[in-house]
Write an enzyme that holds these catalytic residues in place. Sequence first.
Site, short mmCIF file in Angstrom:
data_model
loop_
_atom_site.label_atom_id
_atom_site.label_comp_id
_atom_site.label_asym_id
_atom_site.label_seq_id
_atom_site.Cartn_x
_atom_site.Cartn_y
_atom_site.Cartn_z
CB CYS A 102 -0.88 -0.01 1.25
SG CYS A 102 -1.95 1.45 1.39
CG HIS A 139 -5.51 -2.15 -1.46
ND1 HIS A 139 -4.47 -2.75 -0.78
CD2 HIS A 139 -5.29 -0.81 -1.34
CE1 HIS A 139 -3.67 -1.82 -0.28
NE2 HIS A 139 -4.15 -0.63 -0.61
CD GLU A 140 -6.47 1.58 -4.29
OE1 GLU A 140 -6.66 2.61 -3.61
OE2 GLU A 140 -5.36 1.03 -4.38
CG HIS A 181 -7.27 3.01 0.89
ND1 HIS A 181 -6.51 3.22 2.02
CD2 HIS A 181 -6.46 2.37 0.02
CE1 HIS A 181 -5.29 2.74 1.83
NE2 HIS A 181 -5.23 2.20 0.63
#
Length: 192
Positions: free
Chosen positions: A102, A144-145, A148
Site C-alpha cells: 500500500c 484494496h482501494e 480505503h
Amino acid sequence: MPTLKIVQTGDPVLRQQARALTAQEIALPGIQMLIALMRDTMRDAPGVGLAAPQIGESLQLVVIEDPVEDPERDRAKVPFHVLVNPTLTLEGDERVEAFEGCLSFAGFSMVVPRARNVTVTALDERGEPVEIKASGWYARILQHEIDHLRGVLCCDRMDARTLTTAENHARHWRTASVSDVKAAVALPQPDE
Ligand code: ZN
C-alpha cells in the site's frame, strides 16, 4: 508534472468513512483537477490504485490503472479509470492469498486474503453509472482501494506473521508460494 503527497498509516484521514460525492460535485473543476492530480500521483509512485483519503481528501473517489500483464498472478492490464461512490459485492466463496502493499504503508508487503471475484457499481468521472465484474488481481485492487474509503487498511486484513519489508520480500519471499511462505513463518512450536 505536479504530484500530491501520499499520507502514511497513522494519519487519521485513513481511518475515516469517506463522504460520497454528488453528480454535481463530480462535474466541478476542482474535482476534475483532483482526479488528474491523483492519476499523475499514482503513476509517479508508481502504484496501480489510489484512493482520495490517501492524499488527505476524505471523499469516495478512487483512480485505478494497472499496466502489468502477469498470468501467473491472475493479473491482466487494466486501463485508467475512475470510481466515485463505489459499492462492492464479493461474489462466491473463493478466496486468494497473495502479497500486497500500500502506498500509505510504504516499504512493506504482507499476505492478504481477498475474494477472487467481485462486482462493483459506481459512478465514473462524468457521473455516469458503471458496473464492473472483476476477478483475480483486478478484483484485489478494487477491494484494496474501496477498503480505503471505509477507513480499512490492508494491515487490518493481513496474515500478520507474513508482514515483511519490501526489501526482505524481494530477498526471501518473491519466488515462494504463499503456502510455503506461511509454513516458513508459522509460529514455532515449543519442544515436547
Ligand atoms: Zn492502499
